[in-house]
Scaffold this motif. Structure first.
Motif, PDB file in Angstrom:
ATOM      1  N   ARG A   1     -19.545 -31.578  18.028  1.00  0.00           N
ATOM      2  CA  ARG A   1     -18.279 -30.966  17.618  1.00  0.00           C
ATOM      3  C   ARG A   1     -18.191 -29.532  18.113  1.00  0.00           C
ATOM      4  O   ARG A   1     -17.145 -29.081  18.566  1.00  0.00           O
ATOM      5  CB  ARG A   1     -18.166 -31.008  16.091  1.00  0.00           C
ATOM      6  CG  ARG A   1     -16.835 -30.480  15.557  1.00  0.00           C
ATOM      7  CD  ARG A   1     -16.804 -30.577  14.050  1.00  0.00           C
ATOM      8  NE  ARG A   1     -16.933 -31.963  13.612  1.00  0.00           N
ATOM      9  CZ  ARG A   1     -17.296 -32.311  12.382  1.00  0.00           C
ATOM     10  NH1 ARG A   1     -17.602 -31.388  11.498  1.00  0.00           N
ATOM     11  NH2 ARG A   1     -17.364 -33.578  12.052  1.00  0.00           N
TER      12      ARG A   1
ATOM     13  N   ALA B   1     -17.444 -29.531  21.727  1.00  0.00           N
ATOM     14  CA  ALA B   1     -16.045 -29.891  21.960  1.00  0.00           C
ATOM     15  C   ALA B   1     -15.126 -28.719  21.671  1.00  0.00           C
ATOM     16  O   ALA B   1     -14.165 -28.462  22.409  1.00  0.00           O
ATOM     17  CB  ALA B   1     -15.660 -31.094  21.100  1.00  0.00           C
TER      18      ALA B   1
ATOM     19  N   SER C   1     -13.329 -33.979  23.212  1.00  0.00           N
ATOM     20  CA  SER C   1     -13.380 -34.525  21.862  1.00  0.00           C
ATOM     21  C   SER C   1     -13.368 -36.053  21.930  1.00  0.00           C
ATOM     22  O   SER C   1     -12.922 -36.638  22.918  1.00  0.00           O
ATOM     23  CB  SER C   1     -12.186 -34.024  21.044  1.00  0.00           C
ATOM     24  OG  SER C   1     -12.209 -32.628  20.925  1.00  0.00           O
TER      25      SER C   1
ATOM     26  N   SER D   1     -12.511 -39.611  19.535  1.00  0.00           N
ATOM     27  CA  SER D   1     -11.978 -40.215  18.309  1.00  0.00           C
ATOM     28  C   SER D   1     -12.216 -41.717  18.331  1.00  0.00           C
ATOM     29  O   SER D   1     -12.155 -42.367  19.379  1.00  0.00           O
ATOM     30  CB  SER D   1     -10.470 -39.943  18.183  1.00  0.00           C
ATOM     31  OG  SER D   1     -10.218 -38.552  18.094  1.00  0.00           O
TER      32      SER D   1
ATOM     33  N   MET E   1     -11.611 -38.683  13.978  1.00  0.00           N
ATOM     34  CA  MET E   1     -12.175 -37.834  15.035  1.00  0.00           C
ATOM     35  C   MET E   1     -13.657 -37.617  14.737  1.00  0.00           C
ATOM     36  O   MET E   1     -14.007 -37.029  13.710  1.00  0.00           O
ATOM     37  CB  MET E   1     -11.445 -36.497  15.105  1.00  0.00           C
ATOM     38  CG  MET E   1     -12.039 -35.563  16.158  1.00  0.00           C
ATOM     39  SD  MET E   1     -11.075 -34.060  16.419  1.00  0.00           S
ATOM     40  CE  MET E   1      -9.698 -34.702  17.361  1.00  0.00           C
TER      41      MET E   1
ATOM     42  N   TRP F   1     -15.878 -36.078  16.852  1.00  0.00           N
ATOM     43  CA  TRP F   1     -16.180 -34.685  17.193  1.00  0.00           C
ATOM     44  C   TRP F   1     -15.092 -34.125  18.095  1.00  0.00           C
ATOM     45  O   TRP F   1     -14.245 -34.794  18.560  1.00  0.00           O
ATOM     46  CB  TRP F   1     -17.549 -34.556  17.871  1.00  0.00           C
ATOM     47  CG  TRP F   1     -17.691 -35.260  19.182  1.00  0.00           C
ATOM     48  CD1 TRP F   1     -17.226 -34.865  20.409  1.00  0.00           C
ATOM     49  CD2 TRP F   1     -18.379 -36.527  19.414  1.00  0.00           C
ATOM     50  NE1 TRP F   1     -17.565 -35.763  21.375  1.00  0.00           N
ATOM     51  CE2 TRP F   1     -18.283 -36.797  20.793  1.00  0.00           C
ATOM     52  CE3 TRP F   1     -19.051 -37.415  18.591  1.00  0.00           C
ATOM     53  CZ2 TRP F   1     -18.832 -37.938  21.353  1.00  0.00           C
ATOM     54  CZ3 TRP F   1     -19.613 -38.538  19.155  1.00  0.00           C
ATOM     55  CH2 TRP F   1     -19.492 -38.795  20.521  1.00  0.00           C
TER      56      TRP F   1
END
Length: 198
Positions: A179, A182, A189, A191, A196, A198
Motif C-alpha cells: 500500500r 502504491a 494499486s 483491487s 482495494m 493496496w
C-alpha cells in the motif's frame, strides 16, 4: 470477574493516553507535511517502514528472529519500556497500574503503527488524537476478553494462537508495504472486486 475487569481499567487508561499522545504528534506532523506539499510521499514512506516493522515483529513471534524484548534491551542498554514495566508488575496501586499502561503504549505493535498512518492522514493534532483515542477504546473489550481467556486455555493452545497471530500480522505487513509503494506511485494499486487490497 467484575472486580478483575475493573482492576484493568487504569492499565488501559494509561495505554490509551500514550496512543492519544502519539496520535496528536503524528497528526500535527501530517498537517505540517501537507502544508509543505509532501504528505502523499511521506505517507507512502511511513507505510513501507511500518510494514517492515510489522514483518520483523511477526518473525520474532514465530521464533525466526530474537524476541522483541531482547532486541529492545540491547538497543536501549537495558532501559526499554519492557524493563521498566517489569518493575511495576505485582504492584496494585492506581498510579503503578496507570504507569504500566503508559509504558505498554510504547511497545512496538503492528496494528498501532498502521493506525498511526491513519492518524497522520487526519492532518491535524486534534484529528490524529481522536483517531488514536477511538482506536484505543475499541481495543479494550478485545484485550480484556483475551486476558480472561488466556487464564482458561493451556500453554500449547496459547502457543498455537501466537503463531496464528504472527502469520496474520505477516500478511498484514506485506499488504501495508504494498500500500505504501502504491501511495508513492512506485507500483500500481490493486483491487479485488470492490475491495482495494493496496
Amino acid at each position: 470477574l467484575l472486580t478483575r475487569i475493573t482492576s484493568f481499567l487504569p492499565l488501559h487508561l494509561g495505554r490509551i493516553t500514550t496512543y492519544t499522545f502519539f496520535g496528536a504528534v503524528i497528526g500535527l506532523a501530517g498537517s505540517l507535511l501537507d502544508q509543505a506539499g509532501g504528505m502523499m510521499g511521506w505517507q507512502g514512506l511511513f507505510s513501507v517502514l511500518v510494514g517492515i516493522a510489522m514483518l520483523l515483529v511477526s518473525l520474532s513471534l514465530l521464533g525466526v528472529l530474537p524476541p522483541i524484548e531482547a532486541t529492545l534491551l540491547t538497543l536501549t542498554n537495558g532501559n526499554s519500556p519492557m524493563a521498566r514495566m517489569r518493575g511495576l508488575f505485582g504492584k496494585r496501586s492506581f498510579l503503578s497500574t496507570l504507569t504500566l499502561g503508559v509504558l505498554w503504549g510504547f511497545l512496538p505493535c503492528g496494528l498501532v503503527f498502521a493506525m498511526l498512518v491513519m492518524a497522520a492522514g487526519a492532518q491535524s493534532m486534534v484529528g490524529g488524537a481522536l483517531t488514536m483515542l477511538v482506536f484505543g477504546l475499541g481495543t479494550v473489550p478485545t484485550l480484556v476478553g483475551f486476558g480472561i481467556a488466556a487464564n482458561l486455555i493451556g500453554p500449547k493452545l496459547r502457543g498455537g494462537l501466537q503463531s496464528f497471530a504472527a502469520v496474520l500480522l505477516m500478511l498484514f505487513a506485506v499488504q501495508t508495504v504494498l500500500r505504501g509503494l502504491a501511495v508513492a506511485n512506485i507500483i500500481p494499486s490493486f483491487s479485488f472486486g470492490q475491495v482495494m487490497l493496496w
